[in-house]
Scaffold this active site. Structure first.
Site, PDB file in Angstrom:
ATOM      1  CE  LYS A 200      27.979  39.728  41.792  1.00  0.00           C
ATOM      2  NZ  LYS A 200      28.660  40.636  41.106  1.00  0.00           N
TER       3      LYS A 200
HETATM    4  C1  PLP Z   1      30.145  41.463  40.380  1.00  0.00           C
HETATM    5  C2  PLP Z   1      31.129  42.442  40.743  1.00  0.00           C
HETATM    6  C3  PLP Z   1      31.132  43.105  41.067  1.00  0.00           C
HETATM    7  C4  PLP Z   1      30.272  44.215  39.397  1.00  0.00           C
HETATM    8  O1  PLP Z   1      29.163  44.526  40.073  1.00  0.00           O
HETATM    9  P1  PLP Z   1      28.306  44.808  38.704  1.00  0.00           P
HETATM   10  O2  PLP Z   1      27.242  45.331  38.696  1.00  0.00           O
HETATM   11  O3  PLP Z   1      28.074  43.573  37.516  1.00  0.00           O
HETATM   12  O4  PLP Z   1      29.042  45.798  37.607  1.00  0.00           O
HETATM   13  C5  PLP Z   1      32.106  44.462  41.085  1.00  0.00           C
HETATM   14  N1  PLP Z   1      32.798  43.475  42.483  1.00  0.00           N
HETATM   15  C6  PLP Z   1      32.617  42.388  42.664  1.00  0.00           C
HETATM   16  C7  PLP Z   1      33.886  41.379  44.009  1.00  0.00           C
HETATM   17  C8  PLP Z   1      31.854  41.602  42.269  1.00  0.00           C
HETATM   18  O5  PLP Z   1      31.672  40.257  42.354  1.00  0.00           O
END
Ligand code: PLP
Length: 400
Positions: A200
């Site tokens: 991210k």
């Molecule tokens: C990455 C992601 C998640 C989950 O995030 P985590 O921190 O890995 O639990 C949820 N929704 C979307 C749209 C994502 O891209």
């Protein structure tokens, strides 16, 4: 033509050699967070503590939210938000099919029934008209996703939610830097949920954050995030004496560690700088890939600030002469890592079997989900990485 292309390819070496494989979503890591993690180790405070409190404050200030609770993932943030709002078994929660499975799984774990509303073909965000059409007397909440970092149509969605008494929860996993009419997303709904997963825009390895408007809402999330205990570990073990805790809810183990916050504090300090670097890469892709036949992301509108998290392209076999999966194999053969965000949720057997979902329920998302992929986009990429990606795209499309 395919066999010609394949034999043509084997004659030339890949754009990059195997030992320089460009890893998709490689994070940008600097000495500042490395030193901070080491300092936490030396101070022997690893779990939830002062650095988590600082990261919550810094993040809240950046977003312009009222309250923040750091947790160990965005999945946890979504789950906690849905439990904290008091979702009951059988309550319907409307969401988008163009998302990661965690969005739907959190709804199911909280006891809700996920209901899909199709996306807009240009923005790839949930279509407010489709959302409105899925509202029933059992609709309690909507979980929207600011896909790739582009804000949803928040005027239409907040109006709709208010009119029907629907709780709005924002999945901001792609959208830390996103603004709508000058206001950060994550502050429009009752809860905004952020991700600090490794790929991210801001990473803590694993991590997440809940932003809430009301103190009661964030207090409830904090209690639920740590076993349902009335006082967190930081306060229990402080130096002004042992204090008993009471278990006031059946909670979860979703707290963030100081080791994670140590990374996040410094990642946040470079967030805007990294956004600017991704903007350069984004503009280069827009310029160099125009006319290749790939479908490129639509430009942000004047009132939108795009977080530039994912540079998604679409492979239409009629225009490109090959399908998405062949295109991806071609990129991999050139040692450029690519990702898929996302095949629509209706493609997964679990949901098909449990909810009877089919492509025809959400035709736009279903089709986009078969054409879409993400090119590498990270502030850690060098100009050579960007140039190699462009060269590989053109070569795979046989448009050098
Ligand atoms: C990455 C992601 C998640 C989950 O995030 P985590 O921190 O890995 O639990 C949820 N929704 C979307 C749209 C994502 O891209």
């Amino acid at each position: 033509m395919n066999s010609m292309r394949r034999s043509g390819q084997s004659a030339v070496p890949p754009v990059r050699s195997k030992d320089r494989f460009l890893v998709f979503g490689a994070p940008e890591i600097a000495e500042a967070e490395i030193d901070e993690v080491v300092a936490s180790m030396k101070a022997r405070w690893l779990g939830t503590g002062p650095k988590v409190a600082r990261f919550e404050n810094d993040f809240k200030a950046y977003i312009g939210g009222n309250h923040a609770a750091a947790v160990n993932s965005c999945t946890a943030a979504l789950h906690l938000s849905l439990v904290a709002m008091g979702l009951q078994p059988g309550d319907e929660v409307i969401t988008t099919p163009m998302t990661f499975c965690a969005t739907a799984n959190a709804i199911i774990h909280a006891g809700g029934t996920p209901v899909l509303a199709d996306i807009d073909p240009v923005t790839l965000n949930i279509d407010p008209a489709a959302l409105a059409a899925r509202v029933t007397p059992r609709t309690r909440a909507a979980v929207i996703v600011h896909f790739a970092g582009r804000p949803c149509d928040l005027d239409a969605i907040t109006t709709l939610c208010e009119r029907h008494g629907i709780t709005l929860i924002e999945d901001c996993a792609h959208a830390i830097e996103t603004q709508y009419k000058g206001v950060h997303v994550g502050t429009f709904g009752r809860y905004g949920c952020f991700s600090f997963y490794a790929t991210k825009n801001l990473t803590t390895g694993e991590g997440g954050m809940v932003i809430a408007r009301h103190r009661d809402d964030v207090d409830r999330v904090k209690v639920l995030a740590l076993h349902g205990m009335s006082k967190d570990a930081w306060k229990r073990f402080s130096d002004d004496g042992y204090k008993h805790y009471d278990v006031v809810a059946c909670g979860f183990k979703y707290n963030m560690m100081d080791l994670q916050a140590a990374i996040g504090i410094h990642q946040l300090a470079r967030l805007e700088q990294n956004w600017l670097r991704r903007q350069q890469i984004w503009q280069t892709f827009d310029r160099e890939l125009a006319g290749t036949g790939l479908g490129l992301p639509a430009p942000a509108r004047a009132h939108e600030r795009h977080a530039l998290h994912l540079y998604t392209v679409q492979v239409d076999p009629a225009r490109c002469g090959l399908d998405r999966d062949s295109f991806m194999n071609g990129m991999s053969a050139n040692n450029i890592g690519v990702g898929v965000h996302y095949r629509s949720l209706v493609e997964h057997p679990y949901y098909r079997e449990r909810y009877g979902w089919q492509g025809g329920d959400v035709p736009v998302a279903f089709e986009v989900g078969q054409r879409i992929l993400s090119l590498p986009l990270s502030a850690a990429m060098t100009d050579a990485d960007v140039a190699d990606t462009i060269t590989a795209v053109k070569r795979v499309l046989a448009r050098p």
